[in-house]
Scaffold this motif. Structure first.
Motif, short mmCIF file in Angstrom:
data_model
loop_
_atom_site.label_atom_id
_atom_site.label_comp_id
_atom_site.label_asym_id
_atom_site.label_seq_id
_atom_site.Cartn_x
_atom_site.Cartn_y
_atom_site.Cartn_z
N ASP A 93 0.83 -1.20 0.00
CA ASP A 93 0.00 0.00 0.00
C ASP A 93 0.87 1.25 0.00
O ASP A 93 0.55 2.24 -0.67
N ALA A 94 1.95 1.22 0.77
CA ALA A 94 2.85 2.38 0.82
C ALA A 94 3.50 2.62 -0.54
O ALA A 94 3.68 3.78 -0.96
N LEU A 95 3.86 1.55 -1.23
CA LEU A 95 4.47 1.69 -2.55
C LEU A 95 3.48 2.27 -3.55
O LEU A 95 3.83 3.14 -4.36
N ILE A 96 2.23 1.81 -3.51
CA ILE A 96 1.21 2.33 -4.41
C ILE A 96 0.98 3.81 -4.15
O ILE A 96 0.88 4.63 -5.08
N THR A 97 0.90 4.18 -2.87
CA THR A 97 0.72 5.59 -2.51
C THR A 97 1.90 6.43 -2.99
O THR A 97 1.71 7.56 -3.49
N GLU A 101 1.72 9.67 -5.48
CA GLU A 101 2.27 10.99 -5.14
C GLU A 101 3.30 11.44 -6.16
O GLU A 101 3.39 12.63 -6.49
N ALA A 102 4.07 10.49 -6.70
CA ALA A 102 5.05 10.84 -7.73
C ALA A 102 4.34 11.31 -8.99
O ALA A 102 4.79 12.25 -9.67
N ALA A 143 5.48 14.28 1.25
CA ALA A 143 4.07 13.87 1.19
C ALA A 143 3.86 12.55 1.92
O ALA A 143 2.88 12.39 2.67
N LEU A 144 4.77 11.60 1.74
CA LEU A 144 4.64 10.31 2.42
C LEU A 144 4.80 10.47 3.92
O LEU A 144 4.14 9.78 4.71
N GLY A 145 5.69 11.37 4.33
CA GLY A 145 5.87 11.62 5.76
C GLY A 145 4.60 12.15 6.40
O GLY A 145 4.25 11.77 7.53
N ARG A 146 3.90 13.02 5.69
CA ARG A 146 2.64 13.57 6.23
C ARG A 146 1.55 12.51 6.27
O ARG A 146 0.75 12.46 7.21
N ILE A 147 1.50 11.67 5.24
CA ILE A 147 0.44 10.65 5.17
C ILE A 147 0.62 9.58 6.23
O ILE A 147 -0.34 9.19 6.92
#
Length: 309
Positions: A93-97, A101-102, A143-147
């Motif tokens: 899921d993290a990879l898809i997110t 974002e990219a 963005a990932l850090g915030r999510i």
């Protein structure tokens, strides 16, 4: 390469692996003196606390650097192992997110291949590859850090590492070496292919990663050692079939192909007569000592001294 101690032998240093086919990192046992190979341990790394497995005890002389080497904090508990599995289940899921974002950031010249959590979820590492060395991925990282409310690291990896992650089959038809047993990548050069007589066409020497195949290094040393004992192509040698010229070398068969008149024969090393070397020795023997005629040679004295009484 570090020397792994024999079963039953222990030392104050261990090799810990964090991934199935990852590199071996050295740590001190510290207060954990009852460790055995196969135990899971918690250690402090530059990426925070990590859960790894003890693979072997390392000879102190082969430890990477003893000064400043970190010690094992503790053995992993069953809860630690369960938590690791839980976080591993969230990596896809993290990879898809990350890819989403990219795309929002307009990054289309990078490939995000893997997401990896630390065992307690406090650290998320995203592995990506790109040919654009100036690519800025800090926007995606933020963005990932915030999510996910965790520390995020963007790790640039090479084509070989991507192939290791992706798995699949090699050109030989079996699972790729990098994803089945290779824990480290050895330097590979085009010379290795030349020494083994392999065609230099890209299809023959290039792996699925687009780089020189890892298997080129497997038999390279054997080829080099075997070729030292055999005559080179173009050399004239004596054979049981007569005098001929070497047209091909077969190192692993310990033989050469020799053209004698209009026929080609395979000749093993013990059947080869080195004509050029023998001729050189004969000429040297016939020439004798260059000082002998001038009277400055002590050959006679040496012969008299060495003669039995």
């Amino acid at each position: 390469m570090a020397t792994v101690m024999a079963p039953g032998e222990t030392s104050d240093y261990i090799g810990v692996r964090f991934q199935k086919l990852g590199k071996l990192y050295h740590f001190k046992t510290g207060a954990q003196k009852d460790l055995v190979a196969g135990d899971h341990v918690i250690v402090e790394t530059k990426r925070g606390k990590q859960l790894g497995q003890v693979i072997a005890f390392i000879d102190p002389q082969d430890v990477h650097r003893q000064k400043g080497l970190r010690a094992v904090q503790r053995k992993a508990t069953p809860r630690d192992l369960v938590m690791k599995q839980v976080w591993e289940g969230k990596e896809l899921d993290a990879l898809i997110t990350c890819r989403e974002e990219a795309a929002r950031a307009g990054i289309n010249d990078a490939k995000f291949v893997k997401a990896e959590y630390s065992f307690d979820g406090s650290w998320l590492t995203i592995a990506y590859t790109t040919e654009n060395k100036k690519l800025d991925v800090r926007g995606v990282q933020s963005a990932l850090g915030r999510i996910y409310r965790t520390r995020v690291e963007m790790q640039l990896v090479g084509p070989r590492d991507v192939a290791k992650v992706m798995g699949g089959y090699g050109a030989c038809g079996i699972p790729r070496c990098c994803s089945t047993f290779l824990t480290d990548f050895s330097p590979i050069s085009i010379r290795m292919a030349k020494e083994q007589g392999i065609s230099l066409s890209p299809q023959e020497i290039t792996g699925m990663c687009g780089r020189l195949r890892c298997c080129l290094v497997y038999e390279y040393e054997q080829y080099v050692a075997a070729k030292k004992q055999l005559p080179k192509v173009g050399k004239t040698i004596g054979t049981p079939h007569g005098e001929g010229r070497v047209i091909d070398v077969r190192p692993l068969r310990d033989s050469v192909l020799v053209a004698v008149d209009d026929a080609v024969h395979e000749v093993e090393r013990h059947q080869i007569e080195p004509l050029e070397e023998l001729a050189a020795l004969k000429n040297k023997a016939e020439a004798g000592c260059s000082k002998h005629e001038g009277g400055g040679c002590d050959c006679g004295a040496k012969e008299k001294k060495d003669a039995p009484e």
